[in-house]
Write a protein that holds these residues in place. Structure first.
Motif, PDB file in Angstrom:
ATOM      1  N   ILE A  30       0.827  -1.209   0.000  1.00 13.45           N
ATOM      2  CA  ILE A  30       0.000   0.000   0.000  1.00 13.45           C
ATOM      3  C   ILE A  30       0.860   1.257   0.000  1.00 13.45           C
ATOM      4  CG2 ILE A  30      -1.834  -1.251   1.194  1.00 13.45           C
ATOM      5  CD1 ILE A  30      -1.280   0.349   3.681  1.00 13.45           C
ATOM      6  N   THR A  34       0.566   3.865  -3.078  1.00  9.40           N
ATOM      7  CA  THR A  34       0.270   5.246  -2.694  1.00  9.40           C
ATOM      8  C   THR A  34       1.373   6.183  -3.164  1.00  9.40           C
ATOM      9  OG1 THR A  34      -0.989   4.517  -0.764  1.00  9.40           O
ATOM     10  CG2 THR A  34      -0.184   6.788  -0.743  1.00  9.40           C
ATOM     11  N   LEU A  38       0.849   9.249  -5.699  1.00  9.85           N
ATOM     12  CA  LEU A  38       1.089  10.601  -5.184  1.00  9.85           C
ATOM     13  C   LEU A  38       2.195  11.314  -5.956  1.00  9.85           C
ATOM     14  CD1 LEU A  38       0.865  10.329  -1.289  1.00  9.85           C
ATOM     15  CD2 LEU A  38      -0.700  11.483  -2.833  1.00  9.85           C
ATOM     16  N   LEU A  49       5.699  10.318  -0.975  1.00 13.00           N
ATOM     17  CA  LEU A  49       5.274   9.962   0.373  1.00 13.00           C
ATOM     18  C   LEU A  49       5.885  10.915   1.386  1.00 13.00           C
ATOM     19  CD1 LEU A  49       5.848   6.079   0.253  1.00 13.00           C
ATOM     20  CD2 LEU A  49       3.642   7.242   0.144  1.00 13.00           C
ATOM     21  N   GLY A 152      -2.895  11.437   0.275  1.00 13.44           N
ATOM     22  CA  GLY A 152      -2.120  10.260   0.657  1.00 13.44           C
ATOM     23  C   GLY A 152      -2.828   9.417   1.699  1.00 13.44           C
ATOM     24  N   LEU A 155      -5.652   7.534   0.042  1.00 15.90           N
ATOM     25  CA  LEU A 155      -5.155   6.422  -0.777  1.00 15.90           C
ATOM     26  C   LEU A 155      -4.698   5.257   0.101  1.00 15.90           C
ATOM     27  CD1 LEU A 155      -3.150   8.330  -3.533  1.00 15.90           C
ATOM     28  CD2 LEU A 155      -5.153   6.859  -3.872  1.00 15.90           C
ATOM     29  N   LEU A 156      -4.081   5.549   1.241  1.00 20.16           N
ATOM     30  CA  LEU A 156      -3.676   4.477   2.153  1.00 20.16           C
ATOM     31  C   LEU A 156      -4.895   3.711   2.656  1.00 20.16           C
ATOM     32  CD1 LEU A 156      -0.881   6.237   4.239  1.00 20.16           C
ATOM     33  CD2 LEU A 156      -0.578   4.337   2.643  1.00 20.16           C
ATOM     34  N   CYS A 159      -6.244   1.603  -0.342  1.00 19.71           N
ATOM     35  CA  CYS A 159      -5.379   0.442  -0.593  1.00 19.71           C
ATOM     36  C   CYS A 159      -5.467  -0.561   0.553  1.00 19.71           C
ATOM     37  CB  CYS A 159      -3.929   0.896  -0.784  1.00 19.71           C
ATOM     38  SG  CYS A 159      -3.646   1.870  -2.272  1.00 19.71           S
TER      39      CYS A 159
END
Length: 362
Positions: A30, A34, A38, A49, A152, A155-156, A159
């Motif tokens: 993940i 991500t 990103l 990240l 972010g 998305l985490l 995922c």
């Protein structure tokens, strides 16, 4: 010395190797996905990240049932922490030492997460890294809290949801209440005497455990503990001790009309199917016949069901009959249907145990 060593030693049992491996692989995947997504956003870090996302990935993959790892805590906690740090950079005098601004930013982040009920430990790291990496002469705008921090975090969560779906775990853990088997608002009978969710939340608040444990977790643990205690109280009984051995079972080629006759004759709520070799071939509930065609074969109505071996302990049987919609538990030994345990059997067993312990009256 023993007291000191105990206080400083590990506070949790060793996790299962499979769980650790699954969590490690999930966190790596993940973060990779991500970061790649990103990296294409304007204004995102070169790697795509920020450091606190590593801690967020840990929570999502290792303790997905923790209140600290739920989507609201992850996304909102990260965003309000970033906004707290940016507010500190814009509003506090630039003459203050960076460490002082960083400390105040983390304090504001904690207060913001508390106010929004989004406690998320990596949020403190979000505030810290923003202050320490910012250019005092040109701090980031408030949009930084939405992208890449908000993007972010979202998305985490996404995922993490997909990963847990693939690996067979539930995330987010806070699911809608389970509807009763009768599709009414009443809880099932076994749960009507227990503590309500609001009672559990009050207990957690009084013990100051709310940030670490949700009422759903506590309720589930209590249910399992109560079932285990009941099983021990009944003396380690097994399925073989309480099952019906003279099983009324129909062949798979039976029709819905023949099933209806069997239900009416025996007064059962469920009937198992037994194939020509004596194996379990499915379970049929009487409600399945309501709209069935009289000539419809039993195989079209049969549903798969959880089974247990004769040596299964009562502690294993109780949750299966309480938590699922099947009212009977087929007992299978080496592929052969040898017995069946029903909810009525459990009620009769508990009633007999209560009568045996009731004080004798003159």
């Amino acid at each position: 010395m023993k007291t000191v060593l105990r206080a400083l030693g590990p506070a949790m049992p060793r996790p299962a190797t499979g769980d650790s491996a699954r969590a490690a692989l999930g966190a790596a995947l993940i973060l990779l996905i991500t970061g790649l997504l990103l990296g294409h956003l304007p204004g995102a870090p070169a790697a795509g990240l920020i450091a606190p996302f590593g801690a967020t990935a840990f929570l999502i993959c290792v303790v997905p049932n923790s209140p600290l790892a739920q989507p609201w805590s992850v996304v909102i906690g990260s965003v309000v922490s970033a906004m707290a740090a940016l507010a500190a950079l814009w509003l506090l005098p630039a003459s203050l030492p960076p460490l002082a601004i960083a400390g105040l930013a983390v304090a504001l982040a904690i207060l913001a997460m508390h106010a929004s009920r989004s406690m998320h430990p990596p949020g403190g790291a979000v505030a810290l890294v923003i202050v320490l990496s910012a250019d005092p002469a040109a701090p980031p705008s408030l949009l930084y809290a939405l992208s890449p921090v908000g993007d972010g975090a979202a998305l985490l969560v996404l995922c993490g949801y997909l990963w847990h779906r693939l690996s067979g775990r539930t995330y987010p853990f806070r699911q809608p209440p389970v509807q009763s088997p009768n599709l009414t608002a009443d809880p099932t009978a076994d749960r009507r005497l227990g503590l309500r969710p609001e009672d559990l939340q009050t207990i957690l608040t009084r013990l100051r455990l709310s940030p670490n444990l949700g009422p759903e977790d506590l309720g589930r643990a209590l249910e399992v503990a109560e079932a285990e205690a009941t099983a021990r109280h009944l003396g380690g009984l097994t399925a073989a001790d309480i099952m019906s051995r003279d099983v009324v079972a129909l062949p798979p080629e039976a029709t819905a009309h023949e099933l209806a006759q069997a239900f009416r004759h025996h007064g059962f709520n469920t009937l198992p199917l037994r194939d020509a070799k004596g194996g379990f071939a499915g379970l049929i509930h009487d409600r399945d016949l309501i709209e069935a065609d009289p000539d419809q074969p039993a195989t079209a109505l049969a549903q798969p069901a959880v089974t247990q071996p004769p040596e299964a302990q009562l502690a294993e049987i109780l949750p299966l009959l309480l938590d699922t919609r099947q009212q009977s538990l087929p007992i299978v030994d080496q592929g052969q249907l040898v017995g069946i345990v029903t909810r009525s059997d459990l009620v009769a067993l508990l009633a007999a145990k209560i009568r045996s312990q009731a004080p004798e009256t003159a």
